[in-house]
Design a protein around this motif. Structure first.
Motif, PDB file in Angstrom:
ATOM      1  N   LEU A  63       0.854  -1.180   0.000  1.00  0.00           N
ATOM      2  CA  LEU A  63       0.000   0.000   0.000  1.00  0.00           C
ATOM      3  C   LEU A  63       0.893   1.234   0.000  1.00  0.00           C
ATOM      4  CD1 LEU A  63      -2.992   0.951   0.262  1.00  0.00           C
ATOM      5  CD2 LEU A  63      -2.624   1.011   2.735  1.00  0.00           C
ATOM      6  N   SER A  64       0.695   2.113  -1.010  1.00  0.00           N
ATOM      7  CA  SER A  64       1.516   3.319  -1.101  1.00  0.00           C
ATOM      8  C   SER A  64       0.993   4.384  -0.148  1.00  0.00           C
ATOM      9  CB  SER A  64       1.513   3.848  -2.535  1.00  0.00           C
ATOM     10  OG  SER A  64       0.241   4.413  -2.843  1.00  0.00           O
ATOM     11  N   GLU A  65       1.770   5.459   0.012  1.00  0.00           N
ATOM     12  CA  GLU A  65       1.349   6.565   0.879  1.00  0.00           C
ATOM     13  C   GLU A  65       0.076   7.225   0.363  1.00  0.00           C
ATOM     14  OE1 GLU A  65       4.528   9.306   1.416  1.00  0.00           O
ATOM     15  OE2 GLU A  65       5.790   7.890   2.527  1.00  0.00           O
ATOM     16  N   SER A  66      -0.139   7.170  -0.943  1.00  0.00           N
ATOM     17  CA  SER A  66      -1.341   7.773  -1.537  1.00  0.00           C
ATOM     18  C   SER A  66      -2.558   6.858  -1.433  1.00  0.00           C
ATOM     19  CB  SER A  66      -1.077   8.112  -3.007  1.00  0.00           C
ATOM     20  OG  SER A  66      -0.846   6.931  -3.760  1.00  0.00           O
ATOM     21  N   GLY A  67      -2.351   5.629  -0.907  1.00  0.00           N
ATOM     22  CA  GLY A  67      -3.466   4.700  -0.767  1.00  0.00           C
ATOM     23  C   GLY A  67      -3.618   3.733  -1.921  1.00  0.00           C
ATOM     24  N   ARG A  68      -2.699   3.763  -2.878  1.00  0.00           N
ATOM     25  CA  ARG A  68      -2.778   2.864  -4.026  1.00  0.00           C
ATOM     26  C   ARG A  68      -2.225   1.498  -3.640  1.00  0.00           C
ATOM     27  NH1 ARG A  68      -0.336   5.161  -9.465  1.00  0.00           N
ATOM     28  NH2 ARG A  68      -2.017   6.653  -9.011  1.00  0.00           N
ATOM     29  N   GLU A  69      -2.923   0.436  -4.058  1.00  0.00           N
ATOM     30  CA  GLU A  69      -2.517  -0.930  -3.741  1.00  0.00           C
ATOM     31  C   GLU A  69      -1.939  -1.620  -4.969  1.00  0.00           C
ATOM     32  OE1 GLU A  69      -5.627  -3.338  -2.164  1.00  0.00           O
ATOM     33  OE2 GLU A  69      -6.314  -1.826  -0.742  1.00  0.00           O
ATOM     34  N   ILE A  70      -1.100  -2.632  -4.691  1.00  0.00           N
ATOM     35  CA  ILE A  70      -0.699  -3.568  -5.739  1.00  0.00           C
ATOM     36  C   ILE A  70      -0.578  -4.953  -5.106  1.00  0.00           C
ATOM     37  CG2 ILE A  70       1.775  -3.101  -5.471  1.00  0.00           C
ATOM     38  CD1 ILE A  70       1.994  -3.686  -8.529  1.00  0.00           C
ATOM     39  N   THR A  71      -1.196  -5.933  -5.731  1.00  0.00           N
ATOM     40  CA  THR A  71      -1.131  -7.302  -5.233  1.00  0.00           C
ATOM     41  C   THR A  71       0.237  -7.895  -5.554  1.00  0.00           C
ATOM     42  OG1 THR A  71      -3.508  -7.619  -5.521  1.00  0.00           O
ATOM     43  CG2 THR A  71      -2.145  -9.611  -5.396  1.00  0.00           C
ATOM     44  N   LEU A  72       0.916  -8.418  -4.540  1.00  0.00           N
ATOM     45  CA  LEU A  72       2.209  -9.071  -4.746  1.00  0.00           C
ATOM     46  C   LEU A  72       2.018 -10.529  -5.142  1.00  0.00           C
ATOM     47  CD1 LEU A  72       4.208  -7.623  -1.708  1.00  0.00           C
ATOM     48  CD2 LEU A  72       4.157  -6.783  -4.077  1.00  0.00           C
ATOM     49  N   TYR A  73       1.184 -11.241  -4.403  1.00  0.00           N
ATOM     50  CA  TYR A  73       0.875 -12.633  -4.714  1.00  0.00           C
ATOM     51  C   TYR A  73      -0.263 -13.093  -3.815  1.00  0.00           C
ATOM     52  CZ  TYR A  73       3.878 -13.499  -0.618  1.00  0.00           C
ATOM     53  OH  TYR A  73       4.437 -13.487   0.637  1.00  0.00           O
ATOM     54  N   ARG A  74      -0.760 -14.275  -4.110  1.00  0.00           N
ATOM     55  CA  ARG A  74      -1.794 -14.899  -3.288  1.00  0.00           C
ATOM     56  C   ARG A  74      -1.243 -16.178  -2.675  1.00  0.00           C
ATOM     57  NH1 ARG A  74      -4.701 -12.037  -6.966  1.00  0.00           N
ATOM     58  NH2 ARG A  74      -6.605 -11.050  -6.150  1.00  0.00           N
ATOM     59  N   VAL A  75      -1.811 -16.546  -1.534  1.00  0.00           N
ATOM     60  CA  VAL A  75      -1.456 -17.802  -0.867  1.00  0.00           C
ATOM     61  C   VAL A  75      -2.710 -18.655  -0.854  1.00  0.00           C
ATOM     62  CG1 VAL A  75      -0.492 -18.860   1.196  1.00  0.00           C
ATOM     63  CG2 VAL A  75       0.186 -16.523   0.571  1.00  0.00           C
ATOM     64  N   GLU A  76      -2.639 -19.818  -1.484  1.00  0.00           N
ATOM     65  CA  GLU A  76      -3.806 -20.682  -1.626  1.00  0.00           C
ATOM     66  C   GLU A  76      -3.579 -22.007  -0.906  1.00  0.00           C
ATOM     67  OE1 GLU A  76      -4.448 -20.778  -5.851  1.00  0.00           O
ATOM     68  OE2 GLU A  76      -5.481 -18.837  -5.807  1.00  0.00           O
ATOM     69  N   ALA A  77      -4.585 -22.883  -0.974  1.00  0.00           N
ATOM     70  CA  ALA A  77      -4.497 -24.177  -0.293  1.00  0.00           C
ATOM     71  C   ALA A  77      -3.240 -24.924  -0.748  1.00  0.00           C
ATOM     72  CB  ALA A  77      -5.743 -25.010  -0.599  1.00  0.00           C
ATOM     73  N   GLY A  78      -2.493 -25.437   0.221  1.00  0.00           N
ATOM     74  CA  GLY A  78      -1.255 -26.146  -0.081  1.00  0.00           C
ATOM     75  C   GLY A  78      -0.035 -25.250  -0.101  1.00  0.00           C
ATOM     76  N   GLU A  79      -0.193 -23.993   0.361  1.00  0.00           N
ATOM     77  CA  GLU A  79       0.918 -23.042   0.323  1.00  0.00           C
ATOM     78  C   GLU A  79       1.097 -22.344   1.670  1.00  0.00           C
ATOM     79  OE1 GLU A  79       0.615 -21.747  -4.396  1.00  0.00           O
ATOM     80  OE2 GLU A  79      -0.176 -20.405  -2.856  1.00  0.00           O
ATOM     81  N   CYS A  80       2.292 -21.745   1.829  1.00  0.00           N
ATOM     82  CA  CYS A  80       2.595 -20.858   2.953  1.00  0.00           C
ATOM     83  C   CYS A  80       3.016 -19.507   2.392  1.00  0.00           C
ATOM     84  CB  CYS A  80       3.741 -21.413   3.804  1.00  0.00           C
ATOM     85  SG  CYS A  80       3.443 -23.015   4.546  1.00  0.00           S
ATOM     86  N   CYS A  81       2.982 -18.490   3.229  1.00  0.00           N
ATOM     87  CA  CYS A  81       3.404 -17.153   2.817  1.00  0.00           C
ATOM     88  C   CYS A  81       4.912 -17.021   2.975  1.00  0.00           C
ATOM     89  CB  CYS A  81       2.687 -16.103   3.668  1.00  0.00           C
ATOM     90  SG  CYS A  81       3.255 -14.414   3.350  1.00  0.00           S
TER      91      CYS A  81
END
Length: 216
Positions: A63-81
């Motif tokens: 999340l940027s200072e201006s409030g803009r988001e960008i998705t880095l990745y998702r964690v789904e079943a069978g995964e860890c962060c």
């Protein structure tokens, strides 16, 4: 082998192959359930546990200072962060935000146990480094997209994912959500989608997008 053990072994075959380790992991872990939309980690927080996702999806984003988001990745079943794992190993604070995108079920293991495994368990170290290497490739691809591809190209690639946008079917999603995925503003996405609508590539409605043909 119990039902939970069987399910865990199916989702995490590299860890489930060692039944002794699997029993130890489940014995030290705690099963949790989170509703959709609940924050799991905030930027700057300490990582006290590592979650092994059994069902559902988590989203990790900046999340940027201006409030803009960008998705880095998702964690789904069978995964860890991997960010959580790297923070536990390095004893640093979480550098992003993580939220349960859907209802989520997981086994959470305390950070102290993860650190002990890193020191003493070769199978776990192999799994952990393989996980980090695989996810690092995804993050590098994201950096390449942001740096070298125009936003209209990135939007076209995003819309062209059959799993997310089945042809001729309405996908419930807002312009703001797409903007958060791609790290831009809602206004930019709305303008680009309007261009695609005029080309009859997509059909737009309030809170949904329907892909009519490939934008690529």
């Amino acid at each position: 082998m119990g039902t939970l053990q069987q399910e865990f072994a199916r989702l995490f075959p590299d860890l489930g192959a060692d039944e002794g380790f699997l029993q130890s992991l489940l014995g030290m872990g705690q099963q949790v359930a989170l509703p959709a939309g609940q924050h799991i980690c905030l930027e700057g927080s300490n990582c006290s546990h590592l979650a092994f996702v059994l069902a559902g999806t988590g989203r990790v984003y900046k999340l940027s200072e201006s409030g803009r988001e960008i998705t880095l990745y998702r964690v789904e079943a069978g995964e860890c962060c991997i960010l959580t794992l790297s923070c536990i190993v390095s004893e640093k604070r979480f550098p992003a935000f993580a939220v349960s995108e859907t209802e989520l079920q997981a086994i959470v293991v305390p950070a102290a146990v993860i650190q002990e495994w890193m020191d003493n368990n070769r199978s776990w170290r192999r799994y952990a480094w393989n996980l980090i290497a695989a996810r690092l490739g995804d993050v590098i691809s994201l950096i390449e997209e942001v740096t070298f591809r125009r936003m209209d190209e990135r939007l076209g690639f995003y819309l062209n994912q059959e799993k997310l946008f089945p042809l001729n079917q309405k996908t419930p999603i807002t312009h703001q959500q797409i903007a958060a995925e791609l790290g831009t503003s809602r206004e930019v996405i709305s303008r680009l989608l309007k261009d695609l609508e005029q080309q009859k590539i997509v059909d737009l409605g309030r809170g949904w997008v329907r892909r009519l043909q490939s934008p690529m």
